[in-house]
Design an enzyme around this catalytic site. Structure first.
Site, short mmCIF file in Angstrom:
data_model
loop_
_atom_site.label_atom_id
_atom_site.label_comp_id
_atom_site.label_asym_id
_atom_site.label_seq_id
_atom_site.Cartn_x
_atom_site.Cartn_y
_atom_site.Cartn_z
N SER A 138 -1.04 -54.89 18.43
CA SER A 138 -2.46 -54.97 18.77
C SER A 138 -2.73 -54.36 20.13
CB SER A 138 -2.95 -56.42 18.77
OG SER A 138 -4.29 -56.51 19.21
N GLU A 186 -9.60 -50.88 11.86
CA GLU A 186 -10.64 -51.80 11.41
C GLU A 186 -11.53 -51.19 10.33
OE1 GLU A 186 -14.03 -51.51 14.80
OE2 GLU A 186 -11.96 -51.74 15.50
#
Length: 426
Positions: free
Chosen positions: A172, A316
């Protein structure tokens, strides 16, 4: 993948009867809103976050900063923030907000009290250990029971020495942003060095760096995989939040699948948002994309071309793009997104299961999906409490009869009243 949940009030997706011609105004960016709120809470004076997104994630961030000692007034559009003294014990509810779970602990380390963190059950599965290990290496007292996950506590002493820290941010980009956002308030600043596989979602780190510079913070990002924040004042700055471009995906997809035209108002000509990549992706899939006076217009032909895309930096967008690929006339290959297995759910496994459930010819790969043309049919599309999965289901329902989305309310994470907004487009 998260166990398949029972259906929660499946919402029948309204299917347009012809080409859609609409102009929409979207809520503000969650990523920008939460960064702006956090920086305002550690700035040298009061400020206002204008057109702030009011959603579960941003309200959780506001509540977290309030709990630490700042004052956040959550108005309709403009949110006033007054920095405070972080000297009180606090309990932080992260909900399902990765930005709260990862961005707030480095700020909590500046407190003189113990701050505890927990969230929804699924959040205990999401990675945060790299942030906690980094804080320990910077001299912060962290108690996570050796789990590297929620729940955990931070015992602050009022200051953080700072310095150089090595992290593996391959899971991340938020691991890096979390440390940079608070770094100017550390005694020696912070010098973050990434080791490991490439960092995903680099545009989000670019967003963090750009916002820090707007606040007068000195950031050195000249070298790859290294970001150094100099110690100093975080200047109070008012922010005007851009529309959430990733949330635009299902609306622009509506133009693509119906052969219609959708305009998203106030689309920025320059932005650090990952969602801006939709312009390139939809062009590759056969749409006409361009700026107009109101914002961005996408026009479709009703037919979609297959694509071969590396979505590593814009992971995303994968659920929405995968749904479009399932409707395309040619094969598609989506790759570079192994990291989205650690998002709100294992998105690759969930997409393979739910697209396949509705007839898609889809193969799950270690880092992506292969999709081939197939005839889709109706059914219930499960969301796994993931707002981006809900978007994928809505896109399919715009082109396929009798599709229902389970737990459409999960879209409130970044788009309150999404279902009602969508229904008004007909």
């Amino acid at each position: 993948m998260t166990a398949l949940p029972a259906s929660v009030d499946p919402w029948p997706v309204p299917r347009p009867t012809g080409p859609v011609q609409v102009t929409v105004t979207l809520p503000g960016s969650k990523s920008l809103t939460n960064r702006a709120l956090l920086l305002a809470a550690i700035a040298d004076g009061p400020s206002v976050v204008r057109r702030a997104l009011r959603s579960r994630d941003t309200l959780l961030m506001a509540a977290a900063l309030d709990a630490l000692g700042a004052e956040v007034e959550t108005g309709d559009d403009d949110w006033a923030v007054r920095p405070g003294v972080f000297d009180r014990p606090a309990r932080i509810d992260c909900g399902l907000a990765g930005t709260v779970m990862r961005f707030v602990p480095p700020v909590a380390a500046l407190s003189t009290a113990v701050v505890t963190f927990d969230g929804d059950p699924h959040m205990r599965l999401r990675p945060v250990g790299e942030v906690l290990a980094a804080l320990r290496s910077l001299g912060v007292l962290v108690d996570d029971g050796g789990r590297g996950a929620l729940p955990f506590s931070i015992a602050g002493t009022g200051s953080v020495p700072g310095g150089t820290v090595v992290v593996d941010a391959s899971a991340s980009s938020q691991f890096v942003s979390a440390l940079l956002l608070a770094g100017a308030r550390y005694d020696d600043g912070v010098d973050v060095r990434h080791v490991g596989k490439p960092v995903p979602s680099l545009p989000h780190i670019d967003m963090t760096v750009a916002m820090l510079r707007q606040h007068g913070v000195e950031v050195d990002d000249a070298d790859a995989n290294r970001w150094a924040v100099a110690p100093g004042t975080v200047r109070a700055v008012d922010h005007l939040i851009e529309p959430d471009l990733s949330n635009a995906a299902p609306f622009l997809a509506l133009a693509a699948v119906t052969g219609g035209s959708v305009v998203v108002r106030d689309w920025p000509r320059e932005t650090t948002q990952a969602g801006d990549m939709l312009r390139e992706i939809l062009t590759l899939m056969g749409c006409e994309v361009g700026f107009v006076d109101e914002g961005l217009r996408v026009s479709g032909t009703g037919a979609l071309q297959g694509v071969d895309l590396d979505l590593h930096d814009v992971g995303e967008l994968t659920p929405a793009v995968a749904a479009l690929c399932a409707l395309a006339e040619g094969p598609s290959h989506l790759r570079g997104v192994a990291h989205i297995r650690g998002h709100e759910t294992d998105r690759l496994a969930a997409l393979a299961a739910e697209l396949g459930r509705l007839g898609a010819d889809v193969t799950e790969r270690a880092d992506g999906l292969d999709l081939r043309p197939a005839t889709l049919h109706g059914g219930v599309f499960h969301t796994y409490a993931d707002h981006r999965m809900a978007h994928a289901g809505v896109i399919l329902g715009s082109a396929v009869d009798d599709v229902s989305v389970e737990n459409i309310a999960t879209t409130s994470k970044t788009f309150p009243d999404f279902a009602e907004f969508w229904e008004r487009l007909r």
